[in-house]
Design a protein around this motif. Sequence first.
Motif, PDB file in Angstrom:
ATOM      1  N   UNK A  41       0.842  -1.190   0.000  1.00 59.76           N
ATOM      2  CA  UNK A  41       0.000   0.000   0.000  1.00 59.76           C
ATOM      3  C   UNK A  41       0.874   1.235   0.000  1.00 59.76           C
ATOM      4  N   UNK A  42       1.974   1.155   0.814  1.00 63.02           N
ATOM      5  CA  UNK A  42       2.842   2.335   0.860  1.00 63.02           C
ATOM      6  C   UNK A  42       3.515   2.543  -0.485  1.00 63.02           C
ATOM      7  N   UNK A  43       4.051   1.430  -1.022  1.00 61.98           N
ATOM      8  CA  UNK A  43       4.798   1.560  -2.273  1.00 61.98           C
ATOM      9  C   UNK A  43       3.888   1.987  -3.414  1.00 61.98           C
ATOM     10  N   UNK A  44       2.677   1.429  -3.367  1.00 65.34           N
ATOM     11  CA  UNK A  44       1.813   1.648  -4.516  1.00 65.34           C
ATOM     12  C   UNK A  44       0.904   2.845  -4.321  1.00 65.34           C
ATOM     13  N   UNK A  45       1.140   3.610  -3.242  1.00 62.35           N
ATOM     14  CA  UNK A  45       0.278   4.766  -3.040  1.00 62.35           C
ATOM     15  C   UNK A  45       0.306   5.585  -4.315  1.00 62.35           C
ATOM     16  N   UNK A  46      -0.840   5.945  -4.787  1.00 56.84           N
ATOM     17  CA  UNK A  46      -0.877   6.696  -6.038  1.00 56.84           C
ATOM     18  C   UNK A  46      -1.105   5.789  -7.234  1.00 56.84           C
ATOM     19  N   UNK A 259      -7.851  -9.680 -11.761  1.00 61.19           N
ATOM     20  CA  UNK A 259      -6.679  -8.797 -11.791  1.00 61.19           C
ATOM     21  C   UNK A 259      -7.158  -7.441 -11.305  1.00 61.19           C
ATOM     22  N   UNK A 260      -6.547  -6.943 -10.258  1.00 61.51           N
ATOM     23  CA  UNK A 260      -6.982  -5.643  -9.726  1.00 61.51           C
ATOM     24  C   UNK A 260      -5.800  -4.795  -9.286  1.00 61.51           C
ATOM     25  N   UNK A 261      -6.020  -3.504  -9.310  1.00 62.42           N
ATOM     26  CA  UNK A 261      -5.004  -2.549  -8.879  1.00 62.42           C
ATOM     27  C   UNK A 261      -4.592  -2.870  -7.431  1.00 62.42           C
ATOM     28  N   UNK A 292      -0.536  -4.304  -9.975  1.00 58.78           N
ATOM     29  CA  UNK A 292      -1.787  -5.049  -9.858  1.00 58.78           C
ATOM     30  C   UNK A 292      -1.542  -6.411  -9.233  1.00 58.78           C
ATOM     31  N   UNK A 293      -2.569  -6.899  -8.562  1.00 56.77           N
ATOM     32  CA  UNK A 293      -2.547  -8.256  -8.024  1.00 56.77           C
ATOM     33  C   UNK A 293      -3.291  -9.163  -8.998  1.00 56.77           C
TER      34      UNK A 293
END
Length: 321
Positions: A41-46, A259-261, A292-293
């Motif tokens: 979450x931190x890395x992908x913020x934004x 597949x989701x963000x 994405x996961x």
Amino acid sequence: MFAEEEWNDGAQGPPRARPGPRGAPEGPGPPAPAAAGKRRRRRAAGDCAAEPGGPARKRPRERRRAEGQRPGGGASARPARPGPGERQGAAAGEAAAPGGGRSAALRARMEERLLGARFRYLNEQLYTCSSRDAARLFRADPDALRVYHRGFARQVGRWPEHPVRRIVRYLRRRPASLVVADFGCGDCELARSVRNKVHCFDLAPLSPRVTVCDMAEVPLPAESVDIAVFCLALMGTNLQEILEEANRVLKQGGTLLVAEVASRFEDIRAFLNAMAQLGFRSVSKDLSSAFFFLLEFAKTGPPHRRPAPGLRLRPCLYKRR
Ligand code: SAH
């Protein structure tokens, strides 16, 4: 089952050994899922600002460079900072300059900005209303579909890889006789890329292959498909209803691919538990991308008749600029 190198289960293998999508930032490492969720979450913020990987940080330098190249460029010649998806627009505007002059370039940039604002508004609607209301919105304003899809294509175009290509690779490794349902199919890239029979469902008729309908209610008989796909398409607030529909059309033992963000997942463990209540057992997951996961489930049976807490995904809202 996903081929290991295609769609590895972080809980079972050493993800460090396996790179994420080509060009993606290096994955931070193996997820004990909850901790990995926080870290990601931190890395992908934004992410949802479609700037995973940090284009936001790069923008000022890019902007300076662009301004330096433009005759008379600089703060006064530039109306404002470009929003996501508008760099290409600015570039388009600049390209138009030689023929149409500075005012044509400015107009092109302003149009792009307006389009960007409209896209962000529509995107927000899709993530914060039920799928039924989204269907109503698009029925009332068919032009909105065009704007939304143009903006979507531009956002995803900045990712190192579109997840639909991972799903294509997955399908190509399985028998072409398997019948697929693509929920929120967009421009039907999946259907165009595989030999399988693919039922394409979307609100937008971007291709003649599309059956226009709300994904919470697709015109397929019960237990008629082998694989159900949601590629960046779990948008409505009525997620449970949408996934129950996928459960209905899937054959027993059938496969559900999501597949989701990445940054939409508040708690991946809670999400997987909720999916189990809806009759989907987690088979494999790839949490190695910051973008994405990828989740693979098998249908175990009909949903249990109780609400599935944990089935929450953050809306993917775009920052205003
Ligand atoms: N799966 C495609 C498109 C993803 S964008 C791809 O990966 O390229 C999400 C898609 O879901 C959009 O095409 C949008 O029109 C569609 N969509 C959103 N809400 C929907 C709904 N309620 N019913 C059907 N499609 C919907």
